[in-house]
Design an enzyme around this catalytic site. Structure first.
Site, PDB file in Angstrom:
ATOM      1  N   PRO A  76       0.820  -1.213   0.000  1.00  0.00           N
ATOM      2  CA  PRO A  76       0.000   0.000   0.000  1.00  0.00           C
ATOM      3  C   PRO A  76       0.858   1.270   0.000  1.00  0.00           C
ATOM      4  O   PRO A  76       1.882   1.348   0.676  1.00  0.00           O
ATOM      5  CB  PRO A  76      -0.801  -0.122   1.298  1.00  0.00           C
ATOM      6  N   CYS A  77       0.411   2.268  -0.767  1.00  0.00           N
ATOM      7  CA  CYS A  77       1.241   3.451  -1.010  1.00  0.00           C
ATOM      8  C   CYS A  77       0.890   4.710  -0.218  1.00  0.00           C
ATOM      9  O   CYS A  77       1.648   5.675  -0.299  1.00  0.00           O
ATOM     10  CB  CYS A  77       1.246   3.782  -2.489  1.00  0.00           C
TER      11      CYS A  77
END
Length: 183
Positions: A76-77
């Site tokens: 996840p960014c």
């Protein structure tokens, strides 16, 4: 005979589609979001989908999974994105990188692919990306990376970092870093 892929933080299957286009057959995927899992199950009924929080997956379970030819890690960014909180590797989602790394460490697949947003280059005052790269090279992977813009494939600017690593065995210099920026 075909090459196989494993997918960590698979989402609804974007990385899996890319792997299939490159000639890989997905054999397992890890995802926690129920909506993404619903899409993934429908699109890839023959891949083993592990639908749980990665932090709850035991080392023994990881070791029991088949080792793919390539493991694709797309953590996840939001903690790396310039539009996000910028908490970097210390953020709740940023720390999930280390859970993905646990899979790589335990399974030692022949190859790995890591993808994330451009903001990872400046996260943690510029120290997150070198730490991530070093995490792979310390496990014996020879790595190269590129910043690529996906605008050739989607109608928007989507700059992404890609790290490709091949298990390098016992060579004394397991790091090969190359930078190419395409627009």
């Amino acid at each position: 005979m075909y090459l196989t892929s494993g997918h960590i933080f698979s989402g609804a299957s974007g990385d899996t589609e890319g792997a299939i286009a490159a000639g890989y057959k997905p054999i397992w995927a890890i995802e926690n979001d129920p909506h993404a899992c619903s899409v993934y199950r429908k699109r890839f009924p023959n891949a083993q989908l592990v639908e749980q929080d990665i932090r709850a997956i035991t080392d023994d379970f990881i070791l029991a999974l088949p080792i793919p030819d390539i493991t694709i890690l797309t953590c996840p960014c939001p903690d790396f994105s310039v539009a996000g909180k910028r908490d970097g590797l210390a953020g709740v989602r940023g720390q999930l990188f280390f859970e993905g790394l646990r899979f790589i460490k335990l399974q030692r697949p022949p190859a790995l692919l890591f993808e994330n947003v451009r903001g990872i280059l400046s996260a943690d005052d510029g120290t997150a990306f070198p730490k991530i790269l070093e995490s792979f090279t310390s496990l014996g992977y020879r790595c190269t990376w590129q910043l690529r813009n996906g605008n050739r494939h989607v109608p928007q600017n989507r700059e992404r970092i890609f790290i490709v690593g091949y298990h390098g065995g016992c060579e004394s210099d397991a790091t090969e870093t190359r930078v190419e920026i395409f627009s």
